[in-house]
Structures are given as structure tokens and as C-alpha cells.
Design an enzyme around this catalytic site. Structure first.
Site, PDB file in Angstrom:
ATOM      1  N   LYS A 155     -10.142  -1.758  -5.353  1.00  0.00           N
ATOM      2  CA  LYS A 155      -9.072  -0.722  -4.988  1.00  0.00           C
ATOM      3  C   LYS A 155      -8.775  -0.282  -6.357  1.00  0.00           C
ATOM      4  O   LYS A 155      -8.097  -1.008  -7.095  1.00  0.00           O
ATOM      5  CB  LYS A 155      -8.203  -1.494  -4.400  1.00  0.00           C
ATOM      6  CG  LYS A 155      -7.333  -0.603  -3.196  1.00  0.00           C
ATOM      7  CD  LYS A 155      -6.483  -1.511  -2.267  1.00  0.00           C
ATOM      8  CE  LYS A 155      -5.566  -0.922  -1.560  1.00  0.00           C
ATOM      9  NZ  LYS A 155      -4.603  -1.563  -0.612  1.00  0.00           N
TER      10      LYS A 155
HETATM   11  O1  G3P Z   1      -2.263  -0.080   2.583  1.00  0.00           O
HETATM   12  C1  G3P Z   1      -1.296   0.455   1.932  1.00  0.00           C
HETATM   13  C2  G3P Z   1       0.090  -0.231   2.221  1.00  0.00           C
HETATM   14  O2  G3P Z   1       0.055  -1.581   1.875  1.00  0.00           O
HETATM   15  C3  G3P Z   1       1.308   0.474   2.195  1.00  0.00           C
HETATM   16  O3  G3P Z   1       2.228   0.325   3.037  1.00  0.00           O
HETATM   17  O4  G3P Z   1       4.113   0.254   4.470  1.00  0.00           O
HETATM   18  O5  G3P Z   1       4.079  -0.258   2.146  1.00  0.00           O
HETATM   19  O6  G3P Z   1       3.610   2.045   2.866  1.00  0.00           O
HETATM   20  P1  G3P Z   1       3.743   0.378   3.064  1.00  0.00           P
END
Ligand code: G3P
Length: 220
Positions: A86
Site C-alpha cells: 500500500k
Molecule cells: O481504508 C482507509 C481507512 O482506514 C481510513 O478510514 O475512517 O480513518 O477515514 P477513516
């Protein structure tokens, strides 16, 4: 649509895998830190996840230069055949993705927000492109609308290799519904969201009434 879990928690991964719905996992430094992860065990932890999951597992690089990202990517890819590297969307990330692609190593380009970023990611050789939905909502933009634009734009072109869209930063069943309707290939979701996807109040009410009626049948 395939479901990935966005987590570094082994118990959550094992439970989702036992449901037969888990097609992959995405992790990031924040999620690993949330599990109390230590640097020394980072690769070991990713390897354990790769062993559990029958599908791609994204492990994130943290280097900021092309060469650092390539070196980390090569190390990560050596952990397991299903490890996907990633890489954040940035010029050094694109350059590293091109080099990793040339080595046959698959990249998931993350922190992607716009159509041009997604096209650049795909053009550099990324096998997966991860537009973030919730973080757009956080700044009062429409994350689902942005995701749809990415899905449509990538579908317009042949990049000479497979590119799958991972709807990321997913916060709700509504996000998943909209992503599925527009044909996003994958939704990567926290375990809390995955559990909610199974549930509906009418399902619960229906089950309660079936069980109550079954008691009547048993006592008749
Ligand atoms: O896949 C990306 C994710 O981990 C980010 O999620 O909810 O922190 O924006 P969030």
C-alpha cells in the site's frame, strides 16, 4: 462487490473469515498502532494476517522517498504471495509504484481523493486504487459522489493491466449501498460496519416473532 476488512485486529479478521464473506484485508499504520503494534513485530503481524486471509492483504509503506518505498515494498511483498504493497498517492509513490509494477509487485494506491489522482495511480501501475469516502464527508464534501466519479473515470480507459477500485474510509451501510450500486469493485470496511451490514431491525423483529411462534408450536 467484494468485502475487505479495514483492520489490523486478528480476532476480527478470523470472525469475518468464518462468515465466508472476507475477500481481503487492508491495514495502515493507524490501525496497527490501535492494536498496540510494535515496530519489531510489524512484518510478523502482517504475515499472520496473510496466513489467515484467502485474498489480498494490503500492508502500508511509510517511507517518503521513491527508494525507501521501493525497499519497503520489496520487503513487504516477500512476506507472502497475497501481500499487496500500500503506497500513498504522491509523486514518490507513483515512481515507486512504477518500479514495483515492473518487478511484478502489486500496489494499492491509497489516500486517493480525486479523479486525476486515481488515473495517475492506475497509469503508474497500481493494481488497486483506494478513493476515501468518509474523509470527504468530514470536510462537508460528498464522498460518495467523488467515489462515483473515480469509478466512472477509471472505467473509461484500458490501463493495460487490471485495476480495481477499493472504496475506502467507509463509515456506514449507506456508503456500502451506494458503492455497490455504482459498481465499485471492493468496499474495505471496519468490522463494526461489517457487523451492521448483516443487521436490520425488521430481521430482528421477524426472528423474534418466528421464535415466539415456534414456542407456541412446541407447547401446543
Ligand atoms: O481504508 C482507509 C481507512 O482506514 C481510513 O478510514 O475512517 O480513518 O477515514 P477513516
Amino acid at each position: 462487490m467484494k468485502f475487505f476488512l479495514d483492520t489490523a485486529n486478528i480476532a476480527e479478521i478470523e470472525e469475518a473469515a468464518s462468515w465466508g464473506v472476507l475477500s481481503g484485508v487492508t491495514t495502515n499504520p493507524t490501525l496497527y498502532a490501535r492494536e498496540g503494534g510494535k515496530l519489531a513485530d510489524f512484518h510478523g503481524h502482517l504475515k499472520r494476517i496473510c496466513d489467515i486471509v484467502d485474498g489480498p492483504v494490503s500492508g502500508e509503506t511509510v517511507g517518503l522517498t521513491r527508494d525507501e518505498i521501493i525497499r519497503e515494498g520489496v520487503e513487504l511483498a516477500a512476506l507472502a504471495p497475497n501481500l499487496i504493497v500500500k503506497v500513498p498517492t504522491m509523486p514518490e509513490g507513483l515512481a515507486a509504484t512504477k518500479a514495483l509494477f515492473d518487478m511484478g509487485i502489486k500496489v494499492n494506491m491509497t489516500l486517493c481523493f480525486t479523479v486525476p489522482q486515481a488515473i495517475l495511480a492506475a497509469r503508474s501501475g497500481a493494481a488497486y486504487v483506494s478513493p476515501f469516502v468518509g474523509r470527504f464527508d468530514d470536510i462537508s464534501e460528498d464522498g460518495i459522489d467523488q467515489l462515483e466519479q473515480v469509478v466512472i473515470a477509471l472505467d473509461n480507459y484500458d490501463f493495460g493491466h487490471d485495476v480495481e477500485v477499493i472504496a475506502a474510509s467507509i463509515r456506514s451501510a449507506n456508503h456500502v449501498t451506494k458503492a455497490a450500486l455504482m459498481g465499485a469493485d471492493i468496499a474495505t470496511v471496519p468490522f463494526s460496519v461489517l457487523k451492521n451490514l448483516v443487521k436490520h431491525p425488521l430481521t430482528d423483529r421477524g426472528l423474534e416473532s418466528f421464535l415466539a411462534d415456534w414456542e407456541k408450536v412446541k407447547n401446543a
